[in-house]
Design an enzyme around this catalytic site. Structure first.
Site, PDB file in Angstrom:
ATOM      1  N   GLN A 141       0.860  -1.196   0.000  1.00  0.00           N
ATOM      2  CA  GLN A 141       0.000   0.000   0.000  1.00  0.00           C
ATOM      3  C   GLN A 141       0.886   1.233   0.000  1.00  0.00           C
ATOM      4  O   GLN A 141       1.827   1.332   0.800  1.00  0.00           O
ATOM      5  CB  GLN A 141      -0.918  -0.005   1.238  1.00  0.00           C
ATOM      6  N   TYR A 147       4.169  -0.639   7.670  1.00  0.00           N
ATOM      7  CA  TYR A 147       3.013  -1.477   7.992  1.00  0.00           C
ATOM      8  C   TYR A 147       2.927  -2.693   7.062  1.00  0.00           C
ATOM      9  O   TYR A 147       2.692  -3.824   7.502  1.00  0.00           O
ATOM     10  CB  TYR A 147       1.753  -0.613   7.878  1.00  0.00           C
ATOM     11  N   PRO A 177      -7.437  -8.955   6.997  1.00  0.00           N
ATOM     12  CA  PRO A 177      -8.602  -8.087   6.793  1.00  0.00           C
ATOM     13  C   PRO A 177      -8.317  -7.056   5.707  1.00  0.00           C
ATOM     14  O   PRO A 177      -7.179  -6.624   5.519  1.00  0.00           O
ATOM     15  CB  PRO A 177      -8.771  -7.374   8.143  1.00  0.00           C
TER      16      PRO A 177
HETATM   17  N1  CAA Z   1      -0.830   5.341  -5.740  1.00  0.00           N
HETATM   18  C1  CAA Z   1      -0.114   6.249  -6.442  1.00  0.00           C
HETATM   19  N2  CAA Z   1       0.048   7.513  -6.067  1.00  0.00           N
HETATM   20  C2  CAA Z   1      -0.560   7.885  -4.943  1.00  0.00           C
HETATM   21  C3  CAA Z   1      -1.331   7.015  -4.158  1.00  0.00           C
HETATM   22  C4  CAA Z   1      -1.471   5.689  -4.610  1.00  0.00           C
HETATM   23  N3  CAA Z   1      -2.193   4.774  -3.933  1.00  0.00           N
HETATM   24  N4  CAA Z   1      -1.811   7.664  -3.097  1.00  0.00           N
HETATM   25  C5  CAA Z   1      -1.344   8.932  -3.196  1.00  0.00           C
HETATM   26  N5  CAA Z   1      -0.613   9.065  -4.308  1.00  0.00           N
HETATM   27  C6  CAA Z   1       0.051  10.242  -4.806  1.00  0.00           C
HETATM   28  C7  CAA Z   1      -0.875  11.447  -4.805  1.00  0.00           C
HETATM   29  O1  CAA Z   1      -1.666  11.443  -5.971  1.00  0.00           O
HETATM   30  C8  CAA Z   1       0.111  12.592  -4.767  1.00  0.00           C
HETATM   31  O2  CAA Z   1       0.649  12.783  -6.043  1.00  0.00           O
HETATM   32  P1  CAA Z   1       1.054  14.249  -6.559  1.00  0.00           P
HETATM   33  O3  CAA Z   1       2.047  14.758  -5.542  1.00  0.00           O
HETATM   34  O4  CAA Z   1       1.609  13.994  -7.889  1.00  0.00           O
HETATM   35  O5  CAA Z   1      -0.241  15.005  -6.554  1.00  0.00           O
HETATM   36  C9  CAA Z   1       1.235  12.050  -3.906  1.00  0.00           C
HETATM   37  O6  CAA Z   1       1.099  10.611  -3.922  1.00  0.00           O
HETATM   38  C10 CAA Z   1       1.161  12.517  -2.477  1.00  0.00           C
HETATM   39  O7  CAA Z   1      -0.109  12.110  -1.931  1.00  0.00           O
HETATM   40  P2  CAA Z   1      -0.684  12.755  -0.599  1.00  0.00           P
HETATM   41  O8  CAA Z   1      -1.060  14.189  -0.841  1.00  0.00           O
HETATM   42  O9  CAA Z   1      -1.743  11.848  -0.036  1.00  0.00           O
HETATM   43  O10 CAA Z   1       0.655  12.747   0.302  1.00  0.00           O
HETATM   44  P3  CAA Z   1       0.779  12.917   1.815  1.00  0.00           P
HETATM   45  O11 CAA Z   1       2.244  12.930   2.098  1.00  0.00           O
HETATM   46  O12 CAA Z   1      -0.088  14.015   2.319  1.00  0.00           O
HETATM   47  O13 CAA Z   1       0.116  11.567   2.404  1.00  0.00           O
HETATM   48  C11 CAA Z   1      -0.108   9.276   2.805  1.00  0.00           C
HETATM   49  C12 CAA Z   1       0.664  10.345   2.044  1.00  0.00           C
HETATM   50  C13 CAA Z   1       0.038   9.515   4.304  1.00  0.00           C
HETATM   51  C14 CAA Z   1       0.483   7.936   2.460  1.00  0.00           C
HETATM   52  C15 CAA Z   1      -1.610   9.347   2.417  1.00  0.00           C
HETATM   53  O14 CAA Z   1      -1.727   9.215   1.009  1.00  0.00           O
HETATM   54  C16 CAA Z   1      -2.401   8.238   3.051  1.00  0.00           C
HETATM   55  O15 CAA Z   1      -2.772   8.309   4.208  1.00  0.00           O
HETATM   56  N6  CAA Z   1      -2.707   7.158   2.295  1.00  0.00           N
HETATM   57  C17 CAA Z   1      -3.496   6.034   2.794  1.00  0.00           C
HETATM   58  C18 CAA Z   1      -2.603   4.967   3.336  1.00  0.00           C
HETATM   59  C19 CAA Z   1      -3.468   3.810   3.766  1.00  0.00           C
HETATM   60  O16 CAA Z   1      -4.236   3.248   3.003  1.00  0.00           O
HETATM   61  N7  CAA Z   1      -3.372   3.439   5.027  1.00  0.00           N
HETATM   62  C20 CAA Z   1      -4.176   2.380   5.522  1.00  0.00           C
HETATM   63  C21 CAA Z   1      -4.474   2.636   6.966  1.00  0.00           C
HETATM   64  S1  CAA Z   1      -5.680   1.489   7.598  1.00  0.00           S
HETATM   65  C22 CAA Z   1      -4.849   0.052   7.654  1.00  0.00           C
HETATM   66  O17 CAA Z   1      -3.680  -0.035   7.425  1.00  0.00           O
HETATM   67  C23 CAA Z   1      -5.661  -1.144   8.068  1.00  0.00           C
HETATM   68  C24 CAA Z   1      -5.492  -2.255   7.130  1.00  0.00           C
HETATM   69  O18 CAA Z   1      -4.815  -3.221   7.460  1.00  0.00           O
HETATM   70  C25 CAA Z   1      -6.189  -2.228   5.834  1.00  0.00           C
END
Ligand code: CAA
Length: 240
Positions: A141, A147, A177
């Protein structure tokens, strides 16, 4: 006498649902928790399930905590390694501390808890260990190298320990999950989460009790022939 189960992170979220499911199977449950005293107290008042506080990332604390549970409730037959944290961020912004805390708690916790309980299960010839992995440990991810590595490690840990437990009556299995409606998932920024949910074929987040159901199966008496297995519960988000 009722079998005794420890659920780590067992007073909130998915862990709370697991504690309730195991109690409803007739097991005596000890819900471990790491920090939120008020929530743990409310959980015990509401459910009658005893809560025990220790940090699963601390090896000695696990040995002491499991001994305290055994003293209070009896020998520990079942362990559900559910406690976990996130410290999300892209690699460039992730500190060593963000990496280390997630490895220490999410993966180290499984080792620590197994060290504290596996020997007793082996001696008594019966045990169940269930480790909560993640879809993100299977598929990776963005923003979760820590993680995803820890959860992927949990899946390897499960298969290795299952081989040691098989001949002594101890099964070791994992649940992977997907995105479940908990505080952890609620912490994902809303626009990011919307895009993730849009990719879940079932069209919604999972519910904690839907994960607990799988754990209950692994922990049942009938589950003795299931070991080294991973059950994905993710709404179809990752099929392999
Ligand atoms: N694939 C490709 N590019 C992605 C992407 C993805 N999945 N997600 C974000 N990006 C890109 C964005 O489009 C952005 O690109 P540009 O700069 O070109 O616009 C760049 O990455 C930065 O994205 P953010 O503005 O989101 O960057 P940030 O530094 O503010 O945040 C992050 C980064 C903290 C990783 C945020 O994207 C985030 O929280 N993502 C979700 C992570 C996630 O799914 N966590 C799961 C938690 S729950 C869990 O873990 C339980 C479980 O077991 C399922």
């Amino acid at each position: 006498m009722s079998r005794v189960a420890i659920v780590t992170g067992g007073t909130r979220g998915i862990g709370e649902a697991i504690s309730l499911a195991l109690r409803d199977m007739g097991y005596t449950v000890a819900a471990n928790y790491g920090g939120n005293d008020a929530k743990a107290q409310a959980f015990t008042e509401a459910t009658g399930i005893a809560a025990f506080k220790w940090d699963v990332g601390d090896h000695q604390a696990c040995l002491d905590g499991c001994a305290a549970v055994a003293d209070a409730l009896g020998p520990v037959d079942i362990v559900v390694n559910n406690a976990g944290i996130t410290r999300d961020g892209v690699l460039a912004k992730m500190s060593f501390d963000d990496w280390n805390e997630v490895m220490r708690i999410n993966l180290g916790g499984c080792f620590n808890m197994a060290k504290a309980t596996f020997g007793g299960m082996r001696e008594r010839g019966w045990g169940r260990i269930v480790n909560i992995g993640s879809i993100n440990g299977q598929a990776g991810q963005y923003g979760q190298v820590n993680y995803a590595a820890a959860k992927s490690g949990i899946h390897g840990f499960t298969k290795a320990l299952a081989q040691e437990g098989a001949k002594v009556g101890v099964t070791v299995n994992a649940i992977a999950p997907g995105y479940v409606d908990t505080d952890m998932v609620a912490a994902v920024p809303a626009p990011v989460l919307e895009k993730i949910v849009a990719k879940i074929p079932v069209g919604r987040l999972g519910q904690a009790h839907e994960i607990a159901r799988g754990v209950a199966f692994f922990c049942s008496e009938d589950g003795g022939f299931v070991t080294g297995s991973t059950l994905s519960i993710n709404g179809g988000q990752h099929m392999y």
